[in-house]
Design a protein around this motif. Structure first.
Motif, PDB file in Angstrom:
ATOM      1  N   ARG A   1      -0.134  12.107  -3.388  1.00  0.00           N
ATOM      2  CA  ARG A   1       1.044  12.391  -4.202  1.00  0.00           C
ATOM      3  C   ARG A   1       2.212  11.480  -3.814  1.00  0.00           C
ATOM      4  N   PHE A   2       2.359  11.217  -2.516  1.00  0.00           N
ATOM      5  CA  PHE A   2       3.395  10.285  -2.077  1.00  0.00           C
ATOM      6  C   PHE A   2       3.104   8.872  -2.568  1.00  0.00           C
ATOM      7  N   PHE A   3       1.833   8.492  -2.603  1.00  0.00           N
ATOM      8  CA  PHE A   3       1.474   7.177  -3.124  1.00  0.00           C
ATOM      9  C   PHE A   3       1.857   7.055  -4.602  1.00  0.00           C
ATOM     10  N   CYS A   4       1.602   8.080  -5.399  1.00  0.00           N
ATOM     11  CA  CYS A   4       1.987   8.053  -6.820  1.00  0.00           C
ATOM     12  C   CYS A   4       3.509   7.972  -6.975  1.00  0.00           C
ATOM     13  N   LEU A   5       4.245   8.661  -6.108  1.00  0.00           N
ATOM     14  CA  LEU A   5       5.700   8.560  -6.144  1.00  0.00           C
ATOM     15  C   LEU A   5       6.170   7.154  -5.752  1.00  0.00           C
ATOM     16  N   PHE A   6       5.473   6.550  -4.816  1.00  0.00           N
ATOM     17  CA  PHE A   6       5.823   5.188  -4.411  1.00  0.00           C
ATOM     18  C   PHE A   6       5.587   4.193  -5.545  1.00  0.00           C
ATOM     19  N   VAL A   7       4.503   4.363  -6.290  1.00  0.00           N
ATOM     20  CA  VAL A   7       4.235   3.507  -7.447  1.00  0.00           C
ATOM     21  C   VAL A   7       5.308   3.707  -8.523  1.00  0.00           C
ATOM     22  N   THR A   8       5.730   4.941  -8.744  1.00  0.00           N
ATOM     23  CA  THR A   8       6.809   5.206  -9.704  1.00  0.00           C
ATOM     24  C   THR A   8       8.124   4.586  -9.247  1.00  0.00           C
ATOM     25  N   PHE A   9       8.406   4.675  -7.946  1.00  0.00           N
ATOM     26  CA  PHE A   9       9.601   4.033  -7.414  1.00  0.00           C
ATOM     27  C   PHE A   9       9.554   2.521  -7.613  1.00  0.00           C
ATOM     28  N   ASP A  10       8.393   1.924  -7.482  1.00  0.00           N
ATOM     29  CA  ASP A  10       8.234   0.484  -7.715  1.00  0.00           C
ATOM     30  C   ASP A  10       8.672   0.105  -9.120  1.00  0.00           C
ATOM     31  N   LEU A  11       8.222   0.846 -10.108  1.00  0.00           N
ATOM     32  CA  LEU A  11       8.580   0.535 -11.490  1.00  0.00           C
ATOM     33  C   LEU A  11      10.074   0.751 -11.749  1.00  0.00           C
ATOM     34  N   LEU A  12      10.606   1.873 -11.304  1.00  0.00           N
ATOM     35  CA  LEU A  12      12.017   2.178 -11.561  1.00  0.00           C
ATOM     36  C   LEU A  12      12.943   1.198 -10.844  1.00  0.00           C
ATOM     37  N   PHE A  13      12.625   0.859  -9.616  1.00  0.00           N
ATOM     38  CA  PHE A  13      13.480  -0.080  -8.870  1.00  0.00           C
ATOM     39  C   PHE A  13      13.433  -1.473  -9.480  1.00  0.00           C
ATOM     40  N   THR A  14      12.267  -1.904  -9.933  1.00  0.00           N
ATOM     41  CA  THR A  14      12.153  -3.220 -10.579  1.00  0.00           C
ATOM     42  C   THR A  14      12.945  -3.257 -11.879  1.00  0.00           C
TER      43      THR A  14
ATOM     44  N   ALA B   1      -0.619  -1.589  -1.580  1.00  0.00           N
ATOM     45  CA  ALA B   1      -1.985  -1.833  -1.107  1.00  0.00           C
ATOM     46  C   ALA B   1      -2.154  -1.384   0.341  1.00  0.00           C
ATOM     47  N   TRP B   2      -1.171  -1.680   1.175  1.00  0.00           N
ATOM     48  CA  TRP B   2      -1.255  -1.267   2.574  1.00  0.00           C
ATOM     49  C   TRP B   2      -1.277   0.249   2.701  1.00  0.00           C
ATOM     50  N   PHE B   3      -0.390   0.933   1.975  1.00  0.00           N
ATOM     51  CA  PHE B   3      -0.302   2.377   2.107  1.00  0.00           C
ATOM     52  C   PHE B   3      -1.575   3.063   1.625  1.00  0.00           C
ATOM     53  N   PHE B   4      -2.147   2.580   0.535  1.00  0.00           N
ATOM     54  CA  PHE B   4      -3.364   3.218   0.038  1.00  0.00           C
ATOM     55  C   PHE B   4      -4.548   2.974   0.963  1.00  0.00           C
ATOM     56  N   ASP B   5      -4.657   1.765   1.491  1.00  0.00           N
ATOM     57  CA  ASP B   5      -5.826   1.414   2.298  1.00  0.00           C
ATOM     58  C   ASP B   5      -5.740   1.990   3.707  1.00  0.00           C
ATOM     59  N   PHE B   6      -4.538   2.091   4.264  1.00  0.00           N
ATOM     60  CA  PHE B   6      -4.399   2.520   5.651  1.00  0.00           C
ATOM     61  C   PHE B   6      -3.867   3.941   5.808  1.00  0.00           C
ATOM     62  N   GLN B   7      -3.445   4.579   4.734  1.00  0.00           N
ATOM     63  CA  GLN B   7      -2.937   5.938   4.824  1.00  0.00           C
ATOM     64  C   GLN B   7      -3.716   6.913   3.948  1.00  0.00           C
ATOM     65  N   VAL B   8      -3.839   6.580   2.656  1.00  0.00           N
ATOM     66  CA  VAL B   8      -4.463   7.527   1.729  1.00  0.00           C
ATOM     67  C   VAL B   8      -5.949   7.691   2.022  1.00  0.00           C
TER      68      VAL B   8
END
Length: 242
Positions: free
Chosen positions: A43-56, A161-168
């Protein structure tokens, strides 16, 4: 008084036995999807992806408004009359593509493989490298913000990529192994012996007489104080002679 205490202790033990038989076993804080719920790390990863779009998008709007044009003409120049040499809207579209693909595969389809995040990160990096060579940096009024937008998009894509591969993936794999090991382990001596019977009981009235009202006999006060059988006999004999 002692009988009441024993009954309360046994009633508490029966309640604990019933709750342990009917309640689900504990699961780790970070776990695979159960009952339609997503794990906290995903769920945090999905929020991080949403933050990527909004910040860009926010960074892109700030850049185009700093050129001095109003919002309508700036959007028309960036979107309607799009040119890869002068427009930065393609970086926003790259963030939107990452958002759609990552949420589709990891948020809705709930896959547990790294190939989607690898494709989005590799595609973003290839596009940004080509953008650096094709963009007309000399025509920009304030090229520092354009450079920041490119670098931020690059860092965010690699951060995903780092967060998904090393955390999720490691956390969810550990949670899945924990649940499989817990569900496959045999019954131990700590398991309730009456579990199958108690799981079918929903009211206290369903308990039989031997389970609901069972208690151990209370010892005599003389025996609890340490008197022996001989002393009991002498005491009773002395009382009879008196």
């Amino acid at each position: 008084m002692k009988m009441n205490v024993d009954q309360q202790i046994r009633a508490a033990a029966e309640a604990l036995l019933t709750s342990s038989a009917s309640s689900p076993q504990p699961t780790p804080h970070l776990r695979m999807r159960r009952n339609g719920h997503m794990s906290a790390v995903r769920r945090f990863f999905c929020l991080f992806v949403t933050f990527d779009l909004l910040f860009t998008c926010l960074m892109w709007l700030i850049i185009i408004l700093l050129n001095g044009d109003d919002i309508v003409s700036a959007l028309s120049k960036q979107i309607v009359r799009y040119d890869i040499h002068t427009s930065l809207f393609d970086i926003v579209m790259a963030a939107a593509s990452r958002f759609i693909f990552l949420l589709l595969f990891y948020g809705f389809l709930y896959i547990c493989h790294w190939w989607v995040i690898a494709l989005t990160t590799a595609g973003t990096c290839a596009f940004l490298i080509g953008k650096v060579f094709l963009y007309s940096w000399t025509s920009a009024n304030q090229p520092v913000f354009q450079v920041l937008l490119v670098l931020i998009s690059f860092v965010l894509s690699w951060g995903e990529a780092w967060f998904f591969d090393f955390q999720v993936l490691p956390h969810e794999l550990q949670a899945m192994e924990y649940m499989q090991a817990f569900s496959s382990c045999p019954e131990s001596e700590r398991a309730p012996l009456l579990r199958n019977y108690l799981q079918n009981l929903h009211r206290i009235d369903d308990y039989t007489e031997s389970i609901g009202n069972f208690y151990s006999p209370v010892d005599s006060p003389q025996r609890m104080l340490g008197y022996s059988d001989d002393e009991d006999t002498r005491i009773s004999g002395a009382g009879g002679r008196g």
